[in-house]
Every structure is written in structure tokens, then in C-alpha cells.
Design an enzyme around this catalytic site. Sequence first.
Site, PDB file in Angstrom:
ATOM      1  N   GLU A   1      29.330  23.156  11.996  1.00 14.24           N
ATOM      2  CA  GLU A   1      28.245  23.851  12.623  1.00 14.24           C
ATOM      3  C   GLU A   1      28.221  24.906  13.525  1.00 14.24           C
ATOM      4  O   GLU A   1      27.599  24.677  14.649  1.00 14.24           O
ATOM      5  CB  GLU A   1      27.343  22.598  13.159  1.00 14.24           C
ATOM      6  CG  GLU A   1      27.020  21.414  11.866  1.00 14.24           C
ATOM      7  CD  GLU A   1      26.488  20.180  12.437  1.00 14.24           C
ATOM      8  OE1 GLU A   1      26.227  20.198  13.975  1.00 14.24           O
ATOM      9  OE2 GLU A   1      26.135  19.230  11.801  1.00 14.24           O
TER      10      GLU A   1
ATOM     11  N   GLU B   1      28.538  15.017   3.547  1.00 13.75           N
ATOM     12  CA  GLU B   1      27.989  14.076   4.382  1.00 13.75           C
ATOM     13  C   GLU B   1      26.637  13.557   3.713  1.00 13.75           C
ATOM     14  O   GLU B   1      25.547  13.733   4.148  1.00 13.75           O
ATOM     15  CB  GLU B   1      27.742  14.625   5.729  1.00 13.75           C
ATOM     16  CG  GLU B   1      28.765  15.115   6.153  1.00 13.75           C
ATOM     17  CD  GLU B   1      28.519  15.553   7.947  1.00 13.75           C
ATOM     18  OE1 GLU B   1      27.512  15.235   8.359  1.00 13.75           O
ATOM     19  OE2 GLU B   1      29.538  16.373   8.517  1.00 13.75           O
TER      20      GLU B   1
HETATM   21  C1  XIL Z   1      26.919  11.834  13.430  1.00 13.20           C
HETATM   22  C2  XIL Z   1      27.649  10.552  13.360  1.00 13.20           C
HETATM   23  O1  XIL Z   1      27.046   9.966  12.169  1.00 13.20           O
HETATM   24  C3  XIL Z   1      26.970   9.710  14.596  1.00 13.20           C
HETATM   25  O2  XIL Z   1      27.367   8.248  14.290  1.00 13.20           O
HETATM   26  C4  XIL Z   1      27.065  10.226  15.860  1.00 13.20           C
HETATM   27  O3  XIL Z   1      26.500   9.515  16.715  1.00 13.20           O
HETATM   28  C5  XIL Z   1      26.701  11.765  15.789  1.00 13.20           C
HETATM   29  O4  XIL Z   1      27.223  12.277  14.698  1.00 13.20           O
HETATM   30  N1  XIL Z   1      26.688  16.253  11.090  1.00 13.20           N
HETATM   31  C6  XIL Z   1      27.817  16.173  11.272  1.00 13.20           C
HETATM   32  C7  XIL Z   1      28.468  14.709  11.624  1.00 13.20           C
HETATM   33  O5  XIL Z   1      28.735  17.128  10.838  1.00 13.20           O
HETATM   34  O6  XIL Z   1      29.555  14.706  12.822  1.00 13.20           O
HETATM   35  C8  XIL Z   1      27.111  14.047  12.470  1.00 13.20           C
HETATM   36  O7  XIL Z   1      27.774  12.559  12.656  1.00 13.20           O
HETATM   37  C9  XIL Z   1      26.019  13.992  11.539  1.00 13.20           C
HETATM   38  C10 XIL Z   1      25.478  15.314  11.307  1.00 13.20           C
END
Ligand code: XIL
Length: 395
Positions: free
Chosen positions: A201, A305
Site C-alpha cells: 500500500e 486478501e
Molecule cells: C489488517 C488485519 O487483518 C487486522 O487484523 C489488523 O488489525 C489491521 O490489518 N490490507 C492489508 C492488511 O494489507 O495488512 C490488513 O490487515 C487489511 C488491509
Amino acid sequence: MTTSTSARVNNKSNGNSYFSLTVRSSRVAVMITTFFSIALNLISCSPRADSVQPEDTIEVYTISGTRITAGIDSNSTLKSVAPFPIGAAINPRLLSSIPLYKETLQREYNSVSSENCFKMNQIQPKAGGFYWKDTDALVNFAKESNMRVHGHTLIYYKSLPEWVTSFQGDSLAWENLMKTHIQTVVGRYKGVVTSWDVVNEAFEDDGTLRRSVWYEKLGADYIARCFQYAHQADPRALLFYNENVVGKPKKLTAVLALVNNLKKRGIAIHGIGVQMHININTSEEALTTDVRQFVNTGLLVHISELDIRMNPTYSTNFTLTNALQTRHALKYKNVAKLYRSVVPKSQQFGITNWNVGDADSWLRKTSPCEDYPLLFSDNYSRKPAYYGFIQGLTN
Ligand code: XIL
């Protein structure tokens, strides 16, 4: 689109109401012999509204008059039917505390990603003080379960420990901090972690580089150097840039420019992670266009994801209906199908779900309202989404 389901609610002697779904093989026209049921609390949507019961009622499940079918038999699992690795982002602490979490992972998945334990605040909470317990547990579990490990993530603007956000030093000191972090983590798991989200990101939605601490201290080319440092630490590891681009065309264009620039300069980058935190209304056409553009780079494409919200409007009056479960199943099916049809085999790194059961989902913790975004219910029974996904992976 009109959505319908012929699923039936049965009243069993134990007083539970639940809904049964039977999936038929379109190829061999044999009824699936797996008996399962999903309890639905149709009124209050309590997060623990499900249970697994043996079921002998055969039901046909339809979407707009079309059967949800899947070419699987009772022994089939996600990993056994998928033509590419299927992963889940996991929390290693749940492996020891919830036996069904571990069993479901071992039965269904052949790849794991780390939801949080590789993030900098967890793995290097103090300057030079690395915490390996959780990441070691994750890689040991993967090893004993014959799973691939994808490391998420080395450099991120979020999840930073306080010692980094308050760090005082010149650009050389910052460079050293970033390089040491990457090389210590990648070096420890050299040959064990197959692939890394090296940078996560880095862009804003408008396509400009995010003013992260890394950008501010090290300039725009910090991204390229992260890839170089990771490559030096493990030349065989597959290196990904991971981003949340769905519905964000300017960001997507910026990511394409970045990866093409890295490629042109001969910097080791092997793949792009497309996060895909979507919902039941997300347009398949838009997803297809996004994925196709990444395919054109020639790099590996990882749906890194995946979760699909059922309650995108954050309704406080949300009711988990059969119709919603059906739409959810159809969206999972379409994502799997589009990945198979748009991404050539040689570029299919796999699809990773963002955790296992609904109760494990980050959306339960971060959304103001209830949701059921994953393939497995709170108690790890297979949801309609599971069968929809299977269908997309097979038909
Ligand atoms: C999220 C996790 O799922 C949560 O448990 C944490 O509190 C915050 O981060 N994009 C990403 C991930 O690349 O690292 C994020 O994960 C969700 C959005």
C-alpha cells in the site's frame, strides 16, 4: 438479478432450525455425499448462528434459476480441487487455541499468509529486538502441514512500532533501519518463506505516492531499494508488490507504472498482490479489467486478501438471509472463475482468503456492524460461499 434458493429450513428433533444445501456434480451428475447443514439465525444474525449437523435431505440450490453445482465429491477440499494454491492469512495464536481452526486449515488449504505477525510492530517491537515466536509458529505449522508460506509484509506505512515513528536520524540511518529490518526478517526465513509482500500500500487512491514515513525520510525510490534488499537476503524468494486497487483506477495505473519501471531497471520483482477486500455488490467487470491489466505485466498475480462483505452498507438492521448467502456464494464463484479465465496458468500464484472463519475476520473487529465475509462460519462449517468458490474453481 433475481436471486432465489430452494434451500429449506428443517426443524430437527433437537429444536435447531437449519438450512441444508446439497451440491451436485455437473460432470458426473452424482449427488454429493457430504452431509452438512448451516444453521441460520434468520432474525437476529447472531455471530454464532450456525452449527454442523448430519443431514440427509437433498436440496437443490439455485441462483436465478441456475443450480449451484460443483464437480466435487465428498472427499474434495479447496486445495484438492483448485488448479493453483489456495491460501489463508492466519493468526498463529489461533492454531493452538482453536483446534478446528488448525484442522480446517490443514484439510482445506495448501498455502498460508500472515495476517499480522510479520508486520513491523509485531516482529521488531523494539529497535533490534526481534520477536520470532509467532512467525516461527506460523512457519513450523506450514512445514508440518506441507503448506507454502507467503510473508506479509516487510515495509508498510501502517503497523509501525513506536520506536520507528519516533526515530531520529539522517537519511543514512533511516536507510540502515529499513535495510536491516528487511534483511534480518528475510534472512531468518531464507528458503522457508517462499514469497514476500515486500512493500504494501505505497500509493494513495489518487495515484500519488503515500507520504509514509519511508517516503518522507528516503524519497520515492525507497520502494525499489526494498526489493533489492529483499532479493539480496534471499535471491530465490518471490517478491511481490501488494496493493488495494479495486475500484481505484488511478492507484492501479500508478502500480502498473511502478512495477513496469522496476522491471525495466532489472530490479527483482516477481508478482503483484491484488488485495480484493470486496463486497457482494462489487462489479465483476471492474475486477476483470483490473486483473487483466496486471496480467499484462507478465508478473505473477496473487489475489492476496480475499474477503467479501455481505453488509457493505454497514446496516445495523442486517439480516442474514438465504438470498444474501446465495449472492455471496455467487460472488465467490465469479472471483474464482475470473482468476482462472483471466490469469494464465504460468502467472497463477494463487488466491488467499483473509482468514478462515467469519469470527476470525478483521471485519468483525473493524466494521461497526455484523458481517459474514468468509468461506467458513464461526464454527468452521462450510458456508454456501464455500460451495460457490469450489464451483468457480472447478467448473
Ligand atoms: C489488517 C488485519 O487483518 C487486522 O487484523 C489488523 O488489525 C489491521 O490489518 N490490507 C492489508 C492488511 O494489507 O495488512 C490488513 O490487515 C487489511 C488491509
